[in-house]
Design a protein around this motif. Sequence first.
Motif, PDB file in Angstrom:
ATOM      1  N   ALA A 169      16.878 -27.950 -29.893  1.00 19.67           N
ATOM      2  CA  ALA A 169      17.029 -26.791 -28.905  1.00 19.67           C
ATOM      3  C   ALA A 169      17.765 -27.532 -27.924  1.00 19.67           C
ATOM      4  O   ALA A 169      17.944 -28.661 -27.644  1.00 19.67           O
ATOM      5  N   SER A 170      18.300 -26.626 -26.777  1.00 21.14           N
ATOM      6  CA  SER A 170      19.282 -26.963 -25.806  1.00 21.14           C
ATOM      7  C   SER A 170      18.114 -27.299 -24.708  1.00 21.14           C
ATOM      8  O   SER A 170      17.045 -27.135 -24.720  1.00 21.14           O
ATOM      9  N   LYS A 172      18.556 -26.603 -21.632  1.00 17.66           N
ATOM     10  CA  LYS A 172      17.941 -25.372 -20.922  1.00 17.66           C
ATOM     11  C   LYS A 172      16.575 -24.723 -21.508  1.00 17.66           C
ATOM     12  O   LYS A 172      15.957 -24.409 -20.812  1.00 17.66           O
ATOM     13  N   TYR A 173      16.608 -24.583 -22.990  1.00 14.94           N
ATOM     14  CA  TYR A 173      15.542 -23.957 -23.333  1.00 14.94           C
ATOM     15  C   TYR A 173      14.373 -24.846 -23.306  1.00 14.94           C
ATOM     16  O   TYR A 173      13.198 -24.202 -22.863  1.00 14.94           O
ATOM     17  N   ARG A 176      12.690 -24.720 -19.792  1.00 14.47           N
ATOM     18  CA  ARG A 176      11.997 -23.392 -19.538  1.00 14.47           C
ATOM     19  C   ARG A 176      10.523 -23.229 -20.277  1.00 14.47           C
ATOM     20  O   ARG A 176       9.550 -22.676 -19.852  1.00 14.47           O
ATOM     21  N   HIS A 177      10.630 -23.777 -21.689  1.00 16.78           N
ATOM     22  CA  HIS A 177       9.593 -23.439 -22.407  1.00 16.78           C
ATOM     23  C   HIS A 177       8.761 -24.875 -22.678  1.00 16.78           C
ATOM     24  O   HIS A 177       7.581 -24.656 -23.459  1.00 16.78           O
ATOM     25  N   HIS A 189       6.465 -20.794 -28.722  1.00 14.96           N
ATOM     26  CA  HIS A 189       7.960 -20.885 -28.708  1.00 14.96           C
ATOM     27  C   HIS A 189       8.665 -19.705 -29.630  1.00 14.96           C
ATOM     28  O   HIS A 189       8.013 -19.023 -30.340  1.00 14.96           O
ATOM     29  N   GLY A 237      20.867 -21.531 -25.478  1.00 11.84           N
ATOM     30  CA  GLY A 237      19.387 -21.410 -25.019  1.00 11.84           C
ATOM     31  C   GLY A 237      18.452 -20.270 -25.536  1.00 11.84           C
ATOM     32  O   GLY A 237      17.355 -20.096 -25.112  1.00 11.84           O
ATOM     33  N   PHE A 238      18.874 -19.718 -26.733  1.00 12.81           N
ATOM     34  CA  PHE A 238      18.079 -18.777 -27.246  1.00 12.81           C
ATOM     35  C   PHE A 238      16.810 -19.138 -27.665  1.00 12.81           C
ATOM     36  O   PHE A 238      15.690 -18.562 -28.045  1.00 12.81           O
ATOM     37  N   GLY A 239      16.609 -20.404 -28.256  1.00  7.12           N
ATOM     38  CA  GLY A 239      15.409 -20.719 -28.741  1.00  7.12           C
ATOM     39  C   GLY A 239      15.623 -22.081 -29.778  1.00  7.12           C
ATOM     40  O   GLY A 239      16.749 -22.537 -29.645  1.00  7.12           O
TER      41      GLY A 239
END
Length: 337
Positions: A169-170, A172-173, A176-177, A189, A237-239
């Motif tokens: 994953a990125s 950024k993702y 956040r998660h 997730h 960053g979608f997942g």
Amino acid sequence: MAMDRFQAMRVFVRVVDASSFSRAADSLGMPRTTVTIIIQQLEATLQVRLLNRTTRRISLTPDGASYYEHCIHILGEVEEAEASFRDAAKGPRGRLRIDVPSTIGRQILIPKLYDFHERYPEVELAIGMSDRHVDLVREAVDCVIRGGVLADSTLVARRIASFKVITCASPKYLERHGVPTCIEDLSHHVAVNYFSSRTGRIIDWDFLVDGQSIPVKMKSEVSVNDGEAYVECALQGFGLTQVARFMAHKYLESGQLIEVLPQLSPSPIPISVAYLQNRHLSPKVRAFVDWVSELFSSCPMLSGVDTHPDACSSLPLKAPSNTLRQEIDQMNLVGAL
């Protein structure tokens, strides 16, 4: 005798194509009476009428139309087999149409394609790049490169590689998660999902646990059916994504993607080159299959093991930077690259 039967088929096809016994006889260099006798003997052997005859024209009966299609197929197979031996000394030649997944085409095949051209300059390549299911017969495609298990029994498949798959994953993702550390964490997730172009079905994720493949259904905010779009959505960053390492290697190097759950590697994806059973004698198909097998086997990253592609010049991968390693250390992901 077998050769007499083939001769009868050729005479019958020529009569149908010419719509005339006389014209067929002229083109075959035979007396008209000989052509007539051959057709009569063929009908007697098959115990059906193949042609309706009048003083002005001939036409196929329903049985004749069916037999004509079979003759065209059989004679075409014989001609292709004979041509393959006739032309063997001249080397592969002619138009070769192949189809490959877009990412494999752009990242692996195209960068090395001129090597094939230098070896076989008489072969004209027509390359389709897509992730959709291709009907080799209807679309006149000679061979395809495909991932996964091929269930089509009309194809001859030769495995040429096995891609290691990683979960990533990125940053950024993950900021956040959070970073998942076990399969159970995945319920909190979202993923970028991939759906089949042929069926429209979302393809489940899977992980190897104690040698067993464990399927996992992932929630998603976006799903795609193209490999490059799949990676791009992960970069945005979608997942989380499960992707072949060769597709993600440059983004892992730059820090744009970070591997997670390295202890739970998904099952490797087998890659095969496949072609129709009746194309196995074609020199151009055989040349391409051998060449692409050599190409894939020369790259360690395509062997299904977790290794850097040092021996694969088309897929260079430098050592991760110190900055990137510090970022990974901070996220408890040491050794992920």
